[in-house]
Design an enzyme around this catalytic site. Structure first.
Site, mmCIF file in Angstrom:
data_model
loop_
_atom_site.group_PDB
_atom_site.id
_atom_site.type_symbol
_atom_site.label_atom_id
_atom_site.label_comp_id
_atom_site.label_asym_id
_atom_site.label_seq_id
_atom_site.Cartn_x
_atom_site.Cartn_y
_atom_site.Cartn_z
ATOM 1 N N GLY A 24 78.933 89.553 52.485
ATOM 2 C CA GLY A 24 78.376 88.842 51.328
ATOM 3 C C GLY A 24 77.909 89.799 50.233
ATOM 4 C CB ALA A 70 72.407 82.702 54.443
ATOM 5 C CB THR A 107 66.404 80.174 48.561
ATOM 6 O OG1 THR A 107 66.714 79.509 47.343
ATOM 7 C CG2 THR A 107 66.080 79.104 49.587
ATOM 8 C CG ASP A 108 65.275 79.882 43.492
ATOM 9 O OD1 ASP A 108 66.117 80.104 44.392
ATOM 10 O OD2 ASP A 108 65.608 79.566 42.330
ATOM 11 C CE1 TYR A 131 71.009 78.194 51.073
ATOM 12 C CE2 TYR A 131 69.613 77.756 49.175
ATOM 13 C CZ TYR A 131 70.248 78.652 50.004
ATOM 14 O OH TYR A 131 70.141 80.006 49.774
ATOM 15 C CE LYS A 135 67.915 81.136 53.174
ATOM 16 N NZ LYS A 135 68.702 82.186 53.898
HETATM 17 N N1 LIG Z 1 73.173 83.456 46.281
HETATM 18 C C1 LIG Z 1 72.004 83.110 45.749
HETATM 19 O O1 LIG Z 1 71.911 82.733 44.571
HETATM 20 C C2 LIG Z 1 70.750 83.186 46.583
HETATM 21 C C3 LIG Z 1 69.533 82.796 46.009
HETATM 22 C C4 LIG Z 1 68.373 82.883 46.767
HETATM 23 C C5 LIG Z 1 68.437 83.341 48.063
HETATM 24 N N2 LIG Z 1 69.635 83.688 48.613
HETATM 25 C C6 LIG Z 1 69.653 84.149 49.996
HETATM 26 O O2 LIG Z 1 69.989 85.527 49.995
HETATM 27 C C7 LIG Z 1 70.736 85.847 51.173
HETATM 28 C C8 LIG Z 1 72.039 86.528 50.779
HETATM 29 O O3 LIG Z 1 72.789 85.654 49.965
HETATM 30 P P1 LIG Z 1 74.165 86.084 49.313
HETATM 31 O O4 LIG Z 1 74.131 85.612 47.906
HETATM 32 O O5 LIG Z 1 74.487 87.501 49.615
HETATM 33 O O6 LIG Z 1 75.144 85.127 50.102
HETATM 34 P P2 LIG Z 1 76.703 85.258 50.343
HETATM 35 O O7 LIG Z 1 77.333 86.172 49.344
HETATM 36 O O8 LIG Z 1 77.201 83.860 50.488
HETATM 37 O O9 LIG Z 1 76.749 86.015 51.739
HETATM 38 C C9 LIG Z 1 76.361 85.394 52.916
HETATM 39 C C10 LIG Z 1 77.244 85.967 53.995
HETATM 40 O O10 LIG Z 1 76.876 85.328 55.227
HETATM 41 C C11 LIG Z 1 78.069 85.105 55.925
HETATM 42 N N3 LIG Z 1 77.934 84.065 56.929
HETATM 43 C C12 LIG Z 1 77.955 82.713 56.756
HETATM 44 N N4 LIG Z 1 77.842 82.109 57.950
HETATM 45 C C13 LIG Z 1 77.753 83.097 58.875
HETATM 46 C C14 LIG Z 1 77.628 83.117 60.275
HETATM 47 N N5 LIG Z 1 77.575 81.983 60.988
HETATM 48 N N6 LIG Z 1 77.572 84.301 60.917
HETATM 49 C C15 LIG Z 1 77.630 85.463 60.216
HETATM 50 N N7 LIG Z 1 77.762 85.516 58.887
HETATM 51 C C16 LIG Z 1 77.811 84.345 58.229
HETATM 52 C C17 LIG Z 1 79.086 84.711 54.877
HETATM 53 O O11 LIG Z 1 80.380 84.897 55.392
HETATM 54 P P3 LIG Z 1 81.601 84.017 54.821
HETATM 55 O O12 LIG Z 1 81.861 84.583 53.470
HETATM 56 O O13 LIG Z 1 82.669 84.271 55.822
HETATM 57 O O14 LIG Z 1 81.120 82.605 54.787
HETATM 58 C C18 LIG Z 1 78.731 85.693 53.754
HETATM 59 O O15 LIG Z 1 79.470 86.888 53.871
HETATM 60 C C19 LIG Z 1 70.892 84.532 51.927
HETATM 61 O O16 LIG Z 1 69.871 84.430 52.868
HETATM 62 C C20 LIG Z 1 70.699 83.478 50.846
HETATM 63 O O17 LIG Z 1 70.242 82.261 51.388
HETATM 64 C C21 LIG Z 1 70.789 83.624 47.898
#
Ligand SMILES: NC(=O)c1ccc[n+]([C@@H]2O[C@H](COP(=O)([O-])OP(=O)(O)OC[C@H]3O[C@@H](n4cnc5c(N)ncnc54)[C@H](OP(=O)(O)O)[C@@H]3O)[C@@H](O)[C@H]2O)c1
Length: 282
Positions: A24, A70, A107-108, A131, A135
């Site tokens: 990710g 996630a 998350t927010d 979601y 979280k």
């Molecule tokens: N993105 C946002 O805007 C945002 C905002 C606030 C908080 N967050 C939090 O920040 C963290 C990182 O987010 P991010 O933006 O880096 O998300 P991301 O780019 O979607 O990366 C999440 C990674 O988790 C992997 N994943 C999903 N299900 C899984 C499983 N069962 N086992 C192992 N890996 C798994 C996904 O793989 P696949 O690609 O194969 O699905 C992806 O590579 C998360 O906790 C998210 O909730 C994100």
């Protein structure tokens, strides 16, 4: 002294850091920022976190776990909350079961967005989406020994994010319609990864931390800045959340700030945007 380094030094080795969800966008950034450590970067194919940790992981001496894996499909979680919970709640419990110091990300969207001043750690959560609920449960599952980092509106040079979507749309269109009634802090994953390192290496107390970019804006403001900074002439048509008819409700206001002493300060979101575009150009 860096966390885990005493044990590592005794064992004559570098700090061993596990990154979950390494495929990710945040996982990528953390691997770069922690590259002076021995990084074990596991993507979903290496460890599906809904399953207990593989035995070799349980037996390895980990000094730190950075848990980014996630379910991040906010609308998809509305349709399939059980699967979202399997990753965001059970997956976090599995990461915590490794018993190493843990950083987990939240998350927010744990807030309902009714406030009109920044959300701090002592504000009560009230998630409006499936979601956000998964979280929030994940935060509790991480346990007292974890750093629980709430962040928002992540973007980076890889993966799925708003910046990359806007660049793709902007290349081919004169005008893009973007929501103008949600306000938050677009946060560059490189800056969040650096702040994570400050949290850990500074041995700041465990518990809840709000870590998001300085400044705030709407998605429409962010889109205009993206086009501006990348030299695209695309216009932004400002629309409302209701116009989009998305399945999951989003908070109208979710600016995050920390009220905790010594909280790492992230640069302004516009600086994050410039840093990200520079990274993409390399
Ligand atoms: N993105 C946002 O805007 C945002 C905002 C606030 C908080 N967050 C939090 O920040 C963290 C990182 O987010 P991010 O933006 O880096 O998300 P991301 O780019 O979607 O990366 C999440 C990674 O988790 C992997 N994943 C999903 N299900 C899984 C499983 N069962 N086992 C192992 N890996 C798994 C996904 O793989 P696949 O690609 O194969 O699905 C992806 O590579 C998360 O906790 C998210 O909730 C994100």
């Amino acid at each position: 002294m860096e966390l885990g380094s005493a044990d590592s030094l005794r064992a004559g080795r570098r700090r061993r850091v596990l990154i979950t969800g390494a495929g990710g966008q945040l996982g990528h950034a953390l691997a770069q920022v922690f590259s002076t450590d021995e990084v074990v970067a596991l993507a979903r194919a290496d460890w599906d976190v809904t399953q207990p940790p593989p035995s070799e992981l349980r037996e390895s001496e980990l000094d730190l776990v950075l848990h980014t894996a996630a379910w991040t499909d906010v609308d998809g979680a509305e349709a399939d909350p059980q699967s979202a919970a399997a990753v965001n709640v059970a997956g976090t419990a599995n990461a915590a079961s490794l018993k190493a110091p843990l950083v987990t990300y939240s998350t927010d969207y744990v807030f309902d967005g009714r406030k009109r001043s920044p959300y701090v750690e002592s504000d009560g959560p009230n998630p409006a989406s499936a979601y956000g609920r998964t979280k929030l449960h994940g935060e509790a599952t991480a346990g007292q020994r974890a750093w629980v980092v709430r962040t928002s509106w992540l973007f980076g040079a890889t993966g799925h994010n708003f910046l990359r979507t806007m660049l793709r749309l902007g290349e081919g269109r004169e005008e893009v319609a973007v929501v103008d009634d949600q306000r938050g802090c677009p946060t560059y994953v490189g800056h969040l990864a650096q702040a994570t390192r400050e949290l850990v290496d500074g041995e700041l107390p465990r518990g809840l931390w709000h870590l998001a970019a300085d400044g705030d804006c709407t998605w429409a403001d962010f889109a205009e800045a993206i086009f501006d900074e990348s030299g695209l002439e695309t216009r932004v048509r400002r629309i409302t959340t209701a116009d989009l008819e998305r399945p999951a409700p989003r908070p109208a206001y979710s600016v995050l700030r920390s009220e905790r002493a010594g909280a790492p300060a992230l640069p302004h979101w516009r600086e994050g945007l410039r840093a990200c575009l520079a990274e993409m150009a390399r």
